[in-house]
Design a protein around this motif. Structure first.
Motif, mmCIF file in Angstrom:
data_model
loop_
_atom_site.group_PDB
_atom_site.id
_atom_site.type_symbol
_atom_site.label_atom_id
_atom_site.label_comp_id
_atom_site.label_asym_id
_atom_site.label_seq_id
_atom_site.Cartn_x
_atom_site.Cartn_y
_atom_site.Cartn_z
ATOM 1 N N ASN A 71 -80.674 -61.723 4.383
ATOM 2 C CA ASN A 71 -82.061 -62.191 4.413
ATOM 3 C C ASN A 71 -82.126 -63.681 4.093
ATOM 4 O OD1 ASN A 71 -85.085 -61.796 4.234
ATOM 5 N ND2 ASN A 71 -84.654 -62.640 2.196
ATOM 6 N N ASP A 72 -83.093 -64.375 4.659
ATOM 7 C CA ASP A 72 -83.420 -65.733 4.200
ATOM 8 C C ASP A 72 -84.852 -66.019 4.624
ATOM 9 O OD1 ASP A 72 -81.418 -68.165 3.154
ATOM 10 O OD2 ASP A 72 -83.308 -68.872 4.005
ATOM 11 N N LEU A 83 -87.512 -62.842 5.395
ATOM 12 C CA LEU A 83 -88.580 -62.499 4.460
ATOM 13 C C LEU A 83 -88.462 -63.348 3.204
ATOM 14 C CD1 LEU A 83 -88.137 -58.624 4.750
ATOM 15 C CD2 LEU A 83 -90.152 -59.897 5.526
ATOM 16 N N PRO A 112 -76.423 -70.390 4.914
ATOM 17 C CA PRO A 112 -76.007 -70.131 6.295
ATOM 18 C C PRO A 112 -75.075 -68.935 6.505
ATOM 19 C CG PRO A 112 -74.697 -71.913 5.388
ATOM 20 C CD PRO A 112 -75.668 -71.511 4.312
HETATM 21 C C1 LIG Z 1 -77.597 -71.513 -1.850
HETATM 22 S S1 LIG Z 1 -78.351 -71.145 -0.356
HETATM 23 C C2 LIG Z 1 -77.501 -69.671 0.101
HETATM 24 C C3 LIG Z 1 -76.126 -69.911 0.612
HETATM 25 C C4 LIG Z 1 -75.515 -68.679 1.230
HETATM 26 N N1 LIG Z 1 -75.499 -67.577 0.283
HETATM 27 C C5 LIG Z 1 -74.105 -68.884 1.777
HETATM 28 O O1 LIG Z 1 -73.137 -68.501 1.106
HETATM 29 O O2 LIG Z 1 -73.960 -69.388 2.884
HETATM 30 C C6 LIG Z 1 -79.911 -70.567 -0.813
HETATM 31 C C7 LIG Z 1 -80.805 -70.066 0.313
HETATM 32 O O3 LIG Z 1 -81.993 -69.535 -0.292
HETATM 33 C C8 LIG Z 1 -83.024 -69.600 0.666
HETATM 34 N N2 LIG Z 1 -84.313 -69.333 -0.037
HETATM 35 C C9 LIG Z 1 -85.072 -70.172 -0.756
HETATM 36 N N3 LIG Z 1 -86.148 -69.522 -1.252
HETATM 37 C C10 LIG Z 1 -86.065 -68.239 -0.825
HETATM 38 C C11 LIG Z 1 -86.888 -67.084 -0.972
HETATM 39 N N4 LIG Z 1 -88.001 -67.103 -1.698
HETATM 40 N N5 LIG Z 1 -86.497 -65.935 -0.362
HETATM 41 C C12 LIG Z 1 -85.355 -65.893 0.384
HETATM 42 N N6 LIG Z 1 -84.556 -66.956 0.558
HETATM 43 C C13 LIG Z 1 -84.895 -68.114 -0.034
HETATM 44 C C14 LIG Z 1 -82.843 -70.983 1.251
HETATM 45 O O4 LIG Z 1 -83.466 -71.073 2.520
HETATM 46 C C15 LIG Z 1 -81.313 -71.111 1.298
HETATM 47 O O5 LIG Z 1 -80.850 -70.796 2.584
#
Ligand SMILES: C[S@@+](CC[C@H](N)C(=O)[O-])C[C@H]1O[C@@H](n2cnc3c(N)ncnc32)[C@H](O)[C@@H]1O
Length: 493
Positions: free
Chosen positions: A150-151, A177, A126
């Protein structure tokens, strides 16, 4: 709380002393102490400490950071009043701090961020770490650079958008993406990349027992594949000399050291492991056990560079950080093909010189802010004016985006533009006219969406005029003067 036995068997194998297991299990079930990250470009540590000490709040340094070029910004917080949610405090609502787990506040610090950098946060939602990256960039004051948040998950990305707005991180753009695509489509365009990877989430097991209850090796293998692909894409899209930080909130070795080992092999000679310099960290492990056989995955020297956070040792959530430096370009080995992630049907945005002039003139005439072109770029959609950084222009035509910067004004009113809440939280602090400093009680009322009655307001401002709300000189939002009151315009952006 139920903790799966397969998982405990894996953890027992990598604990330094087998008798730690009981302690480990106990700490996995304990709630974590509340912690925050201060938005350094808005307030420095001394000022923040002084402010909250007046209210009986205290911040406690977890002791992980040596004094470095980035001021320490992640602390435990102790408050006397327990019936008032931290998230409802006006300091939180207006973006002075972000509620974030202590260990999670560490990875972005190791990106070696410099003034004007362009940084990819490849799986951002998030948005905790994107807001942190944007904050470090804005702390440089001159060229604000840009963070590309990105997410793959659109719903979660909306929360990132909200958090970037709340924290005033205007030097940002959002993309939706699959993170795998950056490397092959863009080539080496980012100064640094953060891979805060999707993971099995054992480190946050205390939030729900789900991840610890259903732990399965096959599932972990799938997640490891995604993490590896994200790392490949991150490393390919990073410039030579740049830093790639990898983090997970998990403790098994497969998502952590084994992935590090595999990626070092895959990009042998092009990347090097660097030290994650955290005081009182636990280091990485060197061996894993597969089918009763022990396999060496990292040298002692490399394992020492990694950082592990164990609930029962560092008293944080479970967490892992690795830092890589890209020492050689990969552009020749992996030339990028046709860019398939360029905007296909760019929605109409205006970044013209005449728009820059009109908006700058309005802001200067009405609020006394002299607009610095090297810091601010305005763009207009059919309804709103957004503020972003000039570095956006480098990505405008090569990267399909969902949102850029933060909305600061809408079209309308006597002067053509009507300021929105984020006008106050981004550049509002620079106003030298049409602003009102509120005290703590009024600020809290303002965050609770109440209108504010101000003594002796009559005659100072025109009726229906928009003013910037400040607290201790920091821009906190916007209000509208009506009948001697400040009509609340909080989060009406
Ligand atoms: C651990 S969370 C990130 C938390 C964020 N960095 C923070 O500090 O708020 C991992 C994220 O990776 C995303 N995700 C999963 N597979 C992905 C992909 N192939 N490409 C981009 N994002 C991806 C998920 O939707 C999730 O929101």
């Amino acid at each position: 709380m139920i903790i799966n036995n397969n998982y405990l068997d894996e953890i027992e194998k990598i604990l330094e002393n087998k008798n730690e297991l009981e302690d480990f299990k106990r700490y996995c079930t304990l709630p974590l102490k509340k912690s925050i990250k201060i938005n350094l470009h808005k307030i420095n540590l001394d000022k923040f400490r002084k402010l909250i000490s007046n209210w009986g709040w205290k911040i406690i340094d977890p002791g992980f950071i040596e004094k470095g070029n980035i001021e320490n910004d992640s602390f435990y917080i102790d408050r006397e009043e327990i019936d008032f949610a931290l998230g409802k405090s006006f300091l939180h609502m207006s973006g002075i701090f972000y509620i974030q787990e202590i260990a999670a506040g560490m990875p972005a610090r190791f990106l070696d961020i410099k003034e004007g950098d362009k940084i990819l946060d490849i799986s951002s939602a998030p948005g905790g770490k994107s807001t942190q990256i944007g904050d470090y960039l804005l702390s440089y004051k001159n060229r604000p650079g840009i963070v590309v948040a990105n997410d793959v998950n659109g719903k979660r990305l909306q929360t990132t958008a909200h958090n970037l707005n709340r924290m005033g991180i205007y030097n940002s753009m959002l993309t939706k993406l699959n993170g795998f695509v950056f490397g092959k489509n863009l080539g080496e365009v980012f100064d640094h990349v953060l891979v805060d990877a999707p993971c099995s989430g054992e480190g946050t097991g205390f939030k729900s027992d789900f991840s610890l209850k259903i732990w399965k090796r096959q599932e972990i293998n799938k997640i490891c594949g995604t993490q590896f692909q994200l790392l490949v894409s991150a490393i390919k899209s990073c410039k030579q000399g740049g830093t790639i930080v990898y983090s997970t909130c998990t403790m098994n070795p497969y998502e952590n050291e084994e992935n590090v080992s595999k990626i070092l092999d895959f990009f042998k000679g092009a990347i090097e492991l660097e030290n994650v310099d955290i005081k009182n960290k636990s280091i990485g492990i060197t061996e894993i056990e597969i089918d009763n056989e022990t396999k060496q995955i990292l040298s002692e020297q490399d394992a020492e560079k990694l950082a592990r956070f164990w609930p029962h040792k560092q008293k944080t959530g479970g967490f892992f950080i690795a830092k890589f430096k890209k020492v050689k370009t990969l552009q020749e080995k992996y030339p990028n093909k046709e860019n398939k992630i360029a905007p296909k049907n760019p929605f109409k945005i205006d970044t013209s010189k005449s728009l820059q002039k009109q908006v700058s003139n309005f802001i200067q005439e009405q609020y006394g802010i002299k607009v610095d072109k090297s810091k601010y770029l305005f763009f207009a959609t059919s309804k709103k004016i957004y503020l972003t950084s000039p570095e956006f222009l480098e990505f405008k035509d090569i990267l399909e985006f969902e949102k850029v910067g933060v909305p600061i004004m809408k079209f309308g009113g006597e002067h053509k533009f009507i300021p929105l809440h984020s006008f106050g939280t981004t550049i509002g602090g620079e106003t030298n006219k049409k602003y009102i400093n509120l005290n703590q009680d009024d600020m809290q009322k303002y965050s609770n969406l109440e209108d504010i009655k101000i003594e002796n307001l009559d005659g100072k401002y025109k009726d229906r005029e928009y003013v910037v709300i400040k607290f201790e000189g920091i821009g906190m939002g916007v209000g509208k003067i009506i009948d001697g009151k400040i009509k609340n315009k909080f989060i009406k952006a």
